[in-house]
Design a protein around this motif. Sequence first.
Motif, PDB file in Angstrom:
ATOM      1  N   SER A  53       0.895  -1.263   0.013  1.00  0.00           N
ATOM      2  CA  SER A  53      -0.004   0.050  -0.040  1.00  0.00           C
ATOM      3  C   SER A  53       0.971   1.253  -0.092  1.00  0.00           C
ATOM      4  O   SER A  53       1.688   1.484   1.035  1.00  0.00           O
ATOM      5  N   ASP A  54       0.852   1.960  -1.073  1.00  0.00           N
ATOM      6  CA  ASP A  54       1.678   3.354  -0.962  1.00  0.00           C
ATOM      7  C   ASP A  54       0.808   4.328  -0.356  1.00  0.00           C
ATOM      8  O   ASP A  54      -0.411   4.823  -0.492  1.00  0.00           O
ATOM      9  N   LEU A  55       1.697   4.953   0.293  1.00  0.00           N
ATOM     10  CA  LEU A  55       1.170   6.350   1.225  1.00  0.00           C
ATOM     11  C   LEU A  55       1.943   7.364   0.851  1.00  0.00           C
ATOM     12  O   LEU A  55       3.068   7.476   0.856  1.00  0.00           O
ATOM     13  N   PRO A  69       5.926   5.493  -6.467  1.00  0.00           N
ATOM     14  CA  PRO A  69       4.740   4.666  -6.656  1.00  0.00           C
ATOM     15  C   PRO A  69       4.762   4.368  -8.255  1.00  0.00           C
ATOM     16  O   PRO A  69       5.225   4.872  -9.146  1.00  0.00           O
ATOM     17  N   CYS A  70       4.138   2.966  -8.472  1.00  0.00           N
ATOM     18  CA  CYS A  70       4.222   2.333  -9.583  1.00  0.00           C
ATOM     19  C   CYS A  70       3.458   3.276 -10.553  1.00  0.00           C
ATOM     20  O   CYS A  70       2.366   3.807 -10.180  1.00  0.00           O
ATOM     21  N   SER A  71       3.673   3.359 -11.788  1.00  0.00           N
ATOM     22  CA  SER A  71       3.285   4.471 -12.794  1.00  0.00           C
ATOM     23  C   SER A  71       3.115   3.885 -14.108  1.00  0.00           C
ATOM     24  O   SER A  71       3.624   2.737 -14.256  1.00  0.00           O
ATOM     25  N   SER A  76      -2.252   1.555 -12.204  1.00  0.00           N
ATOM     26  CA  SER A  76      -0.946   2.183 -11.181  1.00  0.00           C
ATOM     27  C   SER A  76      -1.213   3.063  -9.888  1.00  0.00           C
ATOM     28  O   SER A  76      -2.262   3.584  -9.921  1.00  0.00           O
ATOM     29  N   CYS A  77      -0.453   2.708  -9.020  1.00  0.00           N
ATOM     30  CA  CYS A  77      -0.698   3.565  -7.661  1.00  0.00           C
ATOM     31  C   CYS A  77      -0.535   5.040  -8.148  1.00  0.00           C
ATOM     32  O   CYS A  77      -1.316   5.890  -7.386  1.00  0.00           O
ATOM     33  N   PHE A  78       0.339   5.288  -9.172  1.00  0.00           N
ATOM     34  CA  PHE A  78       0.626   6.820  -9.559  1.00  0.00           C
ATOM     35  C   PHE A  78      -0.878   7.438  -9.795  1.00  0.00           C
ATOM     36  O   PHE A  78      -1.355   8.701  -9.634  1.00  0.00           O
ATOM     37  N   ALA A 100      -3.924   0.780  -2.932  1.00  0.00           N
ATOM     38  CA  ALA A 100      -3.511  -0.796  -2.924  1.00  0.00           C
ATOM     39  C   ALA A 100      -2.726  -1.139  -4.364  1.00  0.00           C
ATOM     40  O   ALA A 100      -3.386  -0.980  -5.472  1.00  0.00           O
ATOM     41  N   CYS A 101      -1.506  -1.398  -4.131  1.00  0.00           N
ATOM     42  CA  CYS A 101      -0.635  -1.311  -5.104  1.00  0.00           C
ATOM     43  C   CYS A 101      -0.923  -2.460  -6.316  1.00  0.00           C
ATOM     44  O   CYS A 101      -1.302  -3.422  -6.069  1.00  0.00           O
ATOM     45  N   SER A 102      -0.667  -1.721  -7.645  1.00  0.00           N
ATOM     46  CA  SER A 102      -0.976  -2.684  -8.808  1.00  0.00           C
ATOM     47  C   SER A 102       0.247  -3.109  -9.543  1.00  0.00           C
ATOM     48  O   SER A 102       0.182  -3.593 -10.788  1.00  0.00           O
ATOM     49  N   ALA A 103       1.368  -3.245  -8.997  1.00  0.00           N
ATOM     50  CA  ALA A 103       2.595  -3.691  -9.704  1.00  0.00           C
ATOM     51  C   ALA A 103       2.711  -5.401  -9.010  1.00  0.00           C
ATOM     52  O   ALA A 103       2.754  -5.460  -8.064  1.00  0.00           O
ATOM     53  N   GLU A 104       2.706  -6.123 -10.187  1.00  0.00           N
ATOM     54  CA  GLU A 104       2.815  -7.485  -9.893  1.00  0.00           C
ATOM     55  C   GLU A 104       4.145  -8.125  -9.185  1.00  0.00           C
ATOM     56  O   GLU A 104       3.965  -8.713  -8.210  1.00  0.00           O
TER      57      GLU A 104
HETATM   58 ZN    ZN Z   1       2.109   0.361  -6.908  1.00  0.00          ZN
END
Ligand code: ZN
Length: 217
Positions: A36-38, A95-97, A113-115, A177-181
């Motif tokens: 989880s990115d904050l 953050p993943c973008s 993506s988190c971004f 809620a992060c999106s990077a595999e």
């Molecule tokens: Zn992410």
Amino acid sequence: MTVLRSVHLEPQTGTGFIVRAGELLTITDPLGEQVSDLTSFAHDDPREWLSSGRTIDYANTIYVTTGHTLYSNRSRPMWTIVEDTVGRHDFLLTPCSPETFSIIYKTTTHHQSCFANLVQGLAPFGIAPDAIPTTLNLFMNVEIAPSGELSILPPRSRAGDHIVLRAEMDMIVGVTACSAELSNNGSFKPIDVEVRAPVSMRDDQPTRSAHAAPTSA
Ligand SMILES: [Zn+2]
């Protein structure tokens, strides 16, 4: 203790909200192995933001955990970590973008993506995409070899693991809620977000009056 906000983030989503000084933010990984990115910005002047560089500098470690203060770019305390059941989070990586997926993953189609989720969640508060800094990537497990090479390993978090942060100022907050595999051991899972009211003196001392001797005139 009063719950002011409770949000269940579906996989690959995010949100933005306000916290006030003294409130407690709990981020829970309900199923395990989910990042989880904050990020956060000072409510009164969003040019002040949560700084990876300042925090790592003053903590003298790249792995922040219970007891550490998280600082702004103006070197003011923004958060204090008051509880951490995992003890491994990343504060180095962005953050993943969309570019993360095109450059690292060689993805040619749209990838959440988190971004993008932070941009969407923070837009109502006037935060522009370019203002989003390096995020505190909760539960993300990054190891560094002596050569400096990074390895992104599965999160150490298990179902129900969580971190609790006390807000040290009024802030605009973004959480995903992060999106990077790679960061999430290959699958996307939800994240639970809860904001609780500050602990009052009455909550702090629940037994004092109960044990007080009766008074008589
Ligand atoms: Zn992410």
